[in-house]
Design a protein around this motif. Sequence first.
Motif, PDB file in Angstrom:
ATOM      1  N   PHE A  35       6.702  -5.746  -4.940  1.00 55.88           N
ATOM      2  CA  PHE A  35       5.779  -5.602  -3.824  1.00 55.88           C
ATOM      3  C   PHE A  35       5.457  -4.155  -3.510  1.00 55.88           C
ATOM      4  O   PHE A  35       4.552  -3.874  -2.734  1.00 55.88           O
ATOM      5  N   VAL A  36       6.203  -3.196  -4.092  1.00 59.04           N
ATOM      6  CA  VAL A  36       5.837  -1.792  -3.882  1.00 59.04           C
ATOM      7  C   VAL A  36       5.477  -1.119  -5.198  1.00 59.04           C
ATOM      8  O   VAL A  36       5.494   0.080  -5.309  1.00 59.04           O
ATOM      9  N   HIS A  37       5.174  -1.900  -6.206  1.00 59.05           N
ATOM     10  CA  HIS A  37       4.792  -1.331  -7.498  1.00 59.05           C
ATOM     11  C   HIS A  37       3.583  -0.430  -7.353  1.00 59.05           C
ATOM     12  O   HIS A  37       2.606  -0.764  -6.711  1.00 59.05           O
ATOM     13  N   SER A 457       8.009  11.992  -0.001  1.00 61.77           N
ATOM     14  CA  SER A 457       8.568  10.752  -0.525  1.00 61.77           C
ATOM     15  C   SER A 457       7.476   9.857  -1.097  1.00 61.77           C
ATOM     16  O   SER A 457       6.558   9.430  -0.397  1.00 61.77           O
ATOM     17  N   TYR A 458       7.571   9.586  -2.389  1.00 66.02           N
ATOM     18  CA  TYR A 458       6.539   8.820  -3.082  1.00 66.02           C
ATOM     19  C   TYR A 458       6.619   7.355  -2.689  1.00 66.02           C
ATOM     20  O   TYR A 458       7.716   6.820  -2.463  1.00 66.02           O
ATOM     21  N   PRO A 459       5.476   6.665  -2.607  1.00 67.07           N
ATOM     22  CA  PRO A 459       5.493   5.238  -2.241  1.00 67.07           C
ATOM     23  C   PRO A 459       6.486   4.443  -3.086  1.00 67.07           C
ATOM     24  O   PRO A 459       6.456   4.482  -4.316  1.00 67.07           O
ATOM     25  N   GLY A 460       7.371   3.745  -2.431  1.00 72.59           N
ATOM     26  CA  GLY A 460       8.421   2.988  -3.098  1.00 72.59           C
ATOM     27  C   GLY A 460       9.774   3.639  -2.969  1.00 72.59           C
ATOM     28  O   GLY A 460      10.797   2.959  -2.938  1.00 72.59           O
ATOM     29  N   ASN A 461       9.811   4.970  -2.880  1.00 71.35           N
ATOM     30  CA  ASN A 461      11.094   5.653  -2.755  1.00 71.35           C
ATOM     31  C   ASN A 461      11.775   5.355  -1.428  1.00 71.35           C
ATOM     32  O   ASN A 461      12.986   5.559  -1.289  1.00 71.35           O
ATOM     33  N   GLU A 462      11.016   4.865  -0.449  1.00 66.45           N
ATOM     34  CA  GLU A 462      11.624   4.516   0.830  1.00 66.45           C
ATOM     35  C   GLU A 462      12.579   3.341   0.697  1.00 66.45           C
ATOM     36  O   GLU A 462      13.358   3.047   1.614  1.00 66.45           O
TER      37      GLU A 462
END
Length: 563
Positions: A35-37, A457-462
């Motif tokens: 879902f965060v690919h 912080s890159y999308p998904g790293n959260e």
Amino acid sequence: MALLKLVFASLLLLTTSSASPLFHRDGDLVSFPPFVHRGILCDLPIPVVQKLLCPRQGSPSSTPTVNTPIGAAQGAADGSSVVRYSVKYADAQRWQASSVVAKWSLPNGKTDVSALPLACPQDGIDDSAMSEDCLSMILYVPNSIKANSKAPTLVWIHGGSFVSGSATGPGLDGSNLAVATNSIVAVIQYRLGVFGFFAPNGPKNLGVTDTMNALKFLQKVVPSFGGDASQVTLAGQSAGASMIRALLATPSATSLFKAGIIQSDTMDYGFLSTQTQQTMQDFFNSQISCSSSDAACLNGLSTSSLLDAQDNLANAAFGLDNSATQAEPIRPTTDGTLITNTLDSTMPFPAVNKNLLISTVLNEAGFTIYGGFQDGLSPSTYRSFIGGSFETSVAAQLLANVNYAVPAGDDDNSDVRPQLQQMGTDQVWRCPTWTFARSWSQHGGKVYLGQYVVGSSYPGNEAVPFCTESGSVCHQDDIEIVFGTVPNPNAAQSKLIKEVQARYSSFLRTGVPNASGYANWAPATSNNVNALQLGGTGSVPVGACDPSFWGDAIPYDYQLFDI
């Protein structure tokens, strides 16, 4: 000698259930849940995501036209001082060599000039978002560049472990970068996974030759947009950086670009050897119901069935040949024909002359280590993990090194994830990069080393809280800094964006990343790598990246497996 294992490779096997991996592969780390690919984020109907992170979409306010040698190019002007041109650069049949197009055309048969290219086939995105007809790119051309500007071109090669990613990934809108550097920015796609690297009928490096054809296409057309065909610099992150290293090892690609910017390259792994590639190829061929000589059958296989077979290959690769690694088994091969040198200590290093800018980030392994050991890591578990991952004498040296040792007096309730994170960062990224830089400078090239100590912080790293903590800079967290696509940047991020883009602008033109108002960035030498802290001050401490430790006392994977 026992096999040296990737220090955190076993973490890739962690699962929430036997059928649902905790982390799937993406980037050059374990990846985020589907879902965060990254390939699907820009397809979500969320305006803030599309506005801040993705190439600008929607109806253009005008459709500028540029006449090129291969036809009229129509672009989308969206009021950002940039015109965006989506274009198909090459044709290719499945598992055949690609060829540069003879006519300018929009990607995927589109007629709307604002349409973006579909991604190459990969896991984690909807079928409607991908196509095997994917050899496309997006050009970002600032309005300030006129017909005779002789502007440089920066060609961005996306990451994704050679199995995922696209030109439309989050943060890859090249508009801000193009304006800040007054250059043409081209973000390209190339065939991924088994489509680009495991053709049953023989070709080994189709994804590499796709990239070369993108560069040949640009040489044809950039003069029409005000660019200088002799001033092309490659830039890429993670697998994109590894692709640049492959092109540096390809004599037939030498004339296609003048310099390279390599960000977070997993140099520890090396390229595949022909023996390893063939072992993996044989396994992949066994997963499909066609003879390697039956073209009709091969062409009739569905894309989804081939992605399933690719997943089987990725899961089996480490067991077939440890040099494949569990982390990135699909990658270019030193075939001796296209890629002729490993560019490491397993072969004589060639004479070189290109200027390179090479960087890593502070916590390359942070996502993997803190994602795998979510509840902490005790000293006893740490020692057992290292002891089980390395030969006994190597493990002892690692645990005795001041950079990785458990502090004296620490009890078993201490959390030693910082030590393991530093070890993973050093082994896979930082130290082999510094070793490469020393070799490059010794053999005629000039190289500038840096480390990002500020990131976004890159999308998904959260998904891993460590990567969102103040001071953490995880793998991929340099991307939005370079592109200037950080959502709501703070003062430190804004300052670094301005500095990096100024340095890149200088590097594109002169091969030297020094710009007025910023600290001098000295090139690496065999004695002093002079790695600059990007977002900080001064040089990066050498730590365990001393030439007598990693690459000497402790071998890299490419040395251990002689690949």
